[in-house]
Design an enzyme around this catalytic site. Structure first.
Site, short mmCIF file in Angstrom:
data_model
loop_
_atom_site.label_atom_id
_atom_site.label_comp_id
_atom_site.label_asym_id
_atom_site.label_seq_id
_atom_site.Cartn_x
_atom_site.Cartn_y
_atom_site.Cartn_z
N ARG A 13 -2.70 -4.02 -6.75
CA ARG A 13 -3.72 -3.18 -7.40
C ARG A 13 -3.30 -1.72 -7.38
O ARG A 13 -3.35 -1.01 -8.38
CB ARG A 13 -5.07 -3.34 -6.69
CG ARG A 13 -5.79 -4.64 -7.02
CD ARG A 13 -7.09 -4.75 -6.24
NE ARG A 13 -6.83 -4.98 -4.83
CZ ARG A 13 -6.75 -6.20 -4.26
NH1 ARG A 13 -6.95 -7.27 -4.99
NH2 ARG A 13 -6.49 -6.34 -2.98
N MET A 14 -2.85 -1.24 -6.21
CA MET A 14 -2.40 0.15 -6.13
C MET A 14 -1.05 0.32 -6.82
O MET A 14 -0.82 1.33 -7.48
CB MET A 14 -2.31 0.59 -4.66
CG MET A 14 -3.63 1.07 -4.08
SD MET A 14 -4.42 2.39 -5.04
CE MET A 14 -3.14 3.63 -5.05
N HIS A 155 -16.27 -1.28 0.10
CA HIS A 155 -15.08 -1.54 -0.71
C HIS A 155 -15.21 -2.89 -1.42
O HIS A 155 -16.07 -3.70 -1.09
CB HIS A 155 -13.80 -1.57 0.15
CG HIS A 155 -13.32 -0.20 0.54
ND1 HIS A 155 -13.77 0.45 1.66
CD2 HIS A 155 -12.42 0.64 -0.06
CE1 HIS A 155 -13.19 1.64 1.74
NE2 HIS A 155 -12.36 1.77 0.71
N LYS A 159 -10.58 -6.45 -0.16
CA LYS A 159 -10.00 -5.62 0.91
C LYS A 159 -9.90 -6.43 2.20
O LYS A 159 -10.82 -7.14 2.58
CB LYS A 159 -10.85 -4.36 1.13
CG LYS A 159 -10.22 -3.40 2.13
CD LYS A 159 -10.82 -2.02 2.08
CE LYS A 159 -10.25 -1.10 3.15
NZ LYS A 159 -8.82 -0.85 3.03
N GLY A 165 -9.48 2.23 6.84
CA GLY A 165 -8.70 3.25 7.53
C GLY A 165 -9.35 4.62 7.37
O GLY A 165 -9.33 5.44 8.29
P1 NAD Z 1 -2.76 -5.72 -3.13
O1 NAD Z 1 -2.82 -6.93 -2.28
O2 NAD Z 1 -3.33 -5.74 -4.50
O3 NAD Z 1 -1.22 -5.25 -3.27
C1 NAD Z 1 -0.27 -5.33 -2.26
C2 NAD Z 1 1.02 -5.69 -2.94
O4 NAD Z 1 2.10 -5.57 -2.01
C3 NAD Z 1 1.04 -7.16 -3.45
O5 NAD Z 1 1.37 -7.15 -4.82
C4 NAD Z 1 2.14 -7.81 -2.62
O6 NAD Z 1 2.85 -8.77 -3.35
C5 NAD Z 1 3.02 -6.58 -2.34
N1 NAD Z 1 3.98 -6.82 -1.25
C6 NAD Z 1 3.76 -7.45 -0.07
N2 NAD Z 1 4.92 -7.48 0.63
C7 NAD Z 1 5.87 -6.85 -0.12
C8 NAD Z 1 7.25 -6.57 0.06
N3 NAD Z 1 7.89 -6.94 1.16
N4 NAD Z 1 7.90 -5.89 -0.92
C9 NAD Z 1 7.25 -5.51 -2.03
N5 NAD Z 1 5.94 -5.76 -2.26
C10 NAD Z 1 5.26 -6.42 -1.31
O7 NAD Z 1 -3.42 -4.55 -2.25
P2 NAD Z 1 -3.88 -3.09 -2.72
O8 NAD Z 1 -5.34 -3.09 -3.00
O9 NAD Z 1 -2.95 -2.56 -3.75
O10 NAD Z 1 -3.69 -2.30 -1.34
C11 NAD Z 1 -2.43 -2.24 -0.69
C12 NAD Z 1 -2.59 -1.43 0.58
O11 NAD Z 1 -2.93 -0.07 0.26
C13 NAD Z 1 -3.72 -1.93 1.51
O12 NAD Z 1 -3.32 -1.74 2.85
C14 NAD Z 1 -4.88 -1.01 1.17
O13 NAD Z 1 -5.82 -0.89 2.21
C15 NAD Z 1 -4.13 0.29 0.93
N6 NAD Z 1 -4.84 1.30 0.12
C16 NAD Z 1 -4.66 2.58 0.50
C17 NAD Z 1 -5.21 3.60 -0.24
C18 NAD Z 1 -4.90 5.02 0.16
O14 NAD Z 1 -5.46 5.97 -0.42
N7 NAD Z 1 -4.01 5.24 1.12
C19 NAD Z 1 -5.97 3.32 -1.39
C20 NAD Z 1 -6.13 1.97 -1.75
C21 NAD Z 1 -5.54 0.97 -0.99
#
Ligand code: NAD
Length: 269
Positions: A13-14, A155, A159, A165
């Protein structure tokens, strides 16, 4: 000059928002993107994954293809991020970490990497949320000692970690300002507690529902009045654009462990 970035975890998603933000940001050049080994999105066009049309660059599972980047941006999972951290140290690359949910020990590992490379750990990359942290500090200083402090967060249903966090960081900022130990004063659930709330506690409440992008409120409640400080994210692009700002800032930083307060210059005041 533009900073060369690569996005780790492009199909998430991100990840999709990060691709779009990297393409739109005037100070950033997107030079690559990874997906996890075995992903059905391997060898996909990065622009198509982001839903903005082909850009002629493909996703990879081979990290060698990311060597052209100066800064890697990682919003993946805890295990993946810790692996990426090792890789970045081996190849002298800066790393922006947006992944959340690390244990204290894992945070210590990330901090230690700051001895070798520039690394940012940012559980929330939104500029508004980081301004909220500053406002929490001011409010806690002014009225924290005589108000009841509670933190609410909501959220989307997907999530994985709770509380968020960002909510924990909010609690940490307030506890630090008031000289309290968050480990001792945090209350994450009240089921079974029959006594009245004690003043020094900081309560956390969590909602997981539908497609809520991210909402956080801190209550400072007294008898007769209360202050509520709220941030609502309506699109993930706010996190993605904040991550690009972090990547640009990090490209000019020395090895060290940083957060968004450094990026936004809030630590100078
Ligand atoms: P998501 O599950 O949609 O995406 C995570 C992606 O990482 C998946 O596509 C997965 O296949 C990929 N992935 C896993 N292992 C991998 C690897 N070894 N190499 C490459 N890709 C890999 O999750 P999301 O909603 O996008 O969130 C991801 C993280 O970011 C979570 O920890 C979430 O809490 C965090 N987040 C942080 C913020 C911020 O502002 N810092 C905002 C939103 C989400």
């Amino acid at each position: 000059m533009k900073v060369k970035v690569a996005i780790l975890g492009c199909s998430g998603r991100m990840g999709r928002n990060l691709i779009q933000a990297a393409i739109e940001h005037k100070s950033v050049e997107l030079v690559g993107g990874s997906v996890r080994a075995g992903s059905s999105f391997e060898n996909f066009d990065l622009g198509e994954i982001a839903g903005i049309g082909a850009i002629g660059q493909k996703t990879t599972t081979d990290y060698k293809a990311l060597l052209a980047a100066d800064v890697l941006i990682d919003f993946t999972s805890i295990d993946a991020t810790l692996e990426h951290l090792d890789w970045c140290q081996q190849h002298n690359k800066a790393l922006v970490i947006g992944t959340t949910g690390f244990s204290e020990q894992q945070v210590a590992t990330i901090k230690a990497a700051g001895n070798n490379i520039p690394v940012i750990l940012a559980p929330n990359t939104s500029v508004g949320v980081n301004l909220l942290f500053k406002l929490l500090e001011v409010t806690a200083k002014a009225i924290g000692e005589h108000t009841d402090i509670e933190i609410f967060e909501a959220h989307h249903r997907f999530k994985k970690d709770a509380p968020s966090g960002t909510a924990v960081k909010m609690g940490q900022v307030i506890a630090d300002t008031l000289g309290r130990d968050l480990n001792k004063v945090a209350v994450y659930g009240r089921e079974g507690i029959t006594a009245e709330r004690s003043r020094e506690t900081i309560g956390f409440a969590t909602v997981r529902a539908g497609d809520i992008v991210g909402e956080h409120t801190a209550y400072f409640a007294d008898i007769g009045e209360r202050i509520e400080l709220t941030h609502k994210a309506s699109s993930r692009m706010t996190f993605a654009l904040g991550a690009m700002r972090a990547a640009f800032w990090l490209s000019e930083a020395h090895a060290g462990f940083y957060d968004m307060q450094d990026v936004l210059g809030f630590k100078d005041n």
